[in-house]
Design a protein around this motif. Structure first.
Motif, PDB file in Angstrom:
ATOM      1  N   ALA A  47       0.837  -1.206   0.000  1.00  0.00           N
ATOM      2  CA  ALA A  47       0.000   0.000   0.000  1.00  0.00           C
ATOM      3  C   ALA A  47       0.871   1.254   0.000  1.00  0.00           C
ATOM      4  O   ALA A  47       0.582   2.216  -0.723  1.00  0.00           O
ATOM      5  CB  ALA A  47      -0.936  -0.003   1.212  1.00  0.00           C
ATOM      6  N   LEU A  48       1.942   1.246   0.794  1.00  0.00           N
ATOM      7  CA  LEU A  48       2.851   2.397   0.807  1.00  0.00           C
ATOM      8  C   LEU A  48       3.557   2.560  -0.535  1.00  0.00           C
ATOM      9  O   LEU A  48       3.723   3.684  -1.025  1.00  0.00           O
ATOM     10  CB  LEU A  48       3.880   2.242   1.927  1.00  0.00           C
ATOM     11  CG  LEU A  48       3.359   2.397   3.349  1.00  0.00           C
ATOM     12  CD1 LEU A  48       4.433   2.017   4.350  1.00  0.00           C
ATOM     13  CD2 LEU A  48       2.858   3.811   3.590  1.00  0.00           C
ATOM     14  N   LEU A  49       3.968   1.453  -1.127  1.00  0.00           N
ATOM     15  CA  LEU A  49       4.621   1.526  -2.436  1.00  0.00           C
ATOM     16  C   LEU A  49       3.654   2.046  -3.503  1.00  0.00           C
ATOM     17  O   LEU A  49       4.038   2.867  -4.339  1.00  0.00           O
ATOM     18  CB  LEU A  49       5.164   0.156  -2.839  1.00  0.00           C
ATOM     19  CG  LEU A  49       6.348  -0.347  -2.021  1.00  0.00           C
ATOM     20  CD1 LEU A  49       6.646  -1.807  -2.355  1.00  0.00           C
ATOM     21  CD2 LEU A  49       7.565   0.525  -2.241  1.00  0.00           C
ATOM     22  N   ASP A  50       2.416   1.573  -3.461  1.00  0.00           N
ATOM     23  CA  ASP A  50       1.410   2.061  -4.407  1.00  0.00           C
ATOM     24  C   ASP A  50       1.159   3.553  -4.212  1.00  0.00           C
ATOM     25  O   ASP A  50       1.043   4.303  -5.185  1.00  0.00           O
ATOM     26  CB  ASP A  50       0.099   1.289  -4.260  1.00  0.00           C
ATOM     27  CG  ASP A  50       0.189  -0.135  -4.789  1.00  0.00           C
ATOM     28  OD1 ASP A  50       1.136  -0.442  -5.544  1.00  0.00           O
ATOM     29  OD2 ASP A  50      -0.681  -0.943  -4.430  1.00  0.00           O
ATOM     30  N   GLU A  51       1.084   3.972  -2.950  1.00  0.00           N
ATOM     31  CA  GLU A  51       0.898   5.393  -2.653  1.00  0.00           C
ATOM     32  C   GLU A  51       2.072   6.202  -3.209  1.00  0.00           C
ATOM     33  O   GLU A  51       1.879   7.249  -3.824  1.00  0.00           O
ATOM     34  CB  GLU A  51       0.791   5.597  -1.142  1.00  0.00           C
ATOM     35  CG  GLU A  51       0.645   7.042  -0.723  1.00  0.00           C
ATOM     36  CD  GLU A  51       0.672   7.199   0.790  1.00  0.00           C
ATOM     37  OE1 GLU A  51       1.099   8.267   1.256  1.00  0.00           O
ATOM     38  OE2 GLU A  51       0.273   6.262   1.502  1.00  0.00           O
ATOM     39  N   GLY A  52       3.269   5.708  -3.012  1.00  0.00           N
ATOM     40  CA  GLY A  52       4.450   6.393  -3.525  1.00  0.00           C
ATOM     41  C   GLY A  52       4.478   6.446  -5.039  1.00  0.00           C
ATOM     42  O   GLY A  52       4.871   7.453  -5.634  1.00  0.00           O
TER      43      GLY A  52
END
Length: 81
Positions: A47-52
């Protein structure tokens, strides 16, 4: 703590038993809980990678940037270290 019964085919049960012993877990429940925690950690990281990926990056990525992302991932999963 709630109890959940899960049915597994014999070969999967055997694999769980072998991994429980090989990895030093006290019970198969401890092993399965650890697998679930790791899966939740992977989901939080994804989720953090997708957000980034969706956000614009105006500055170069540095070691400090990477550490800040790691810190966010740890906070997102509610774990320390």
């Amino acid at each position: 703590m709630a109890t959940m019964n899960i049915s597994l085919p014999d070969d999967m049960r055997s694999a769980v038993d072998k991994q429980t012993e090989a990895r030093g877990y006290g019970t198969s429940s401890e092993y399965v809980r650890d697998l679930i925690r790791r899966d939740l950690d992977r989901q939080a990281l994804r989720a953090l990678l997708d957000e980034g990926r969706r956000s614009a990056q105006d500055e170069p990525i540095t070691d400090n940037t990477i550490q800040a992302l790691r810190d966010r991932a740890v906070r997102a999963t509610g774990q320390a270290g």
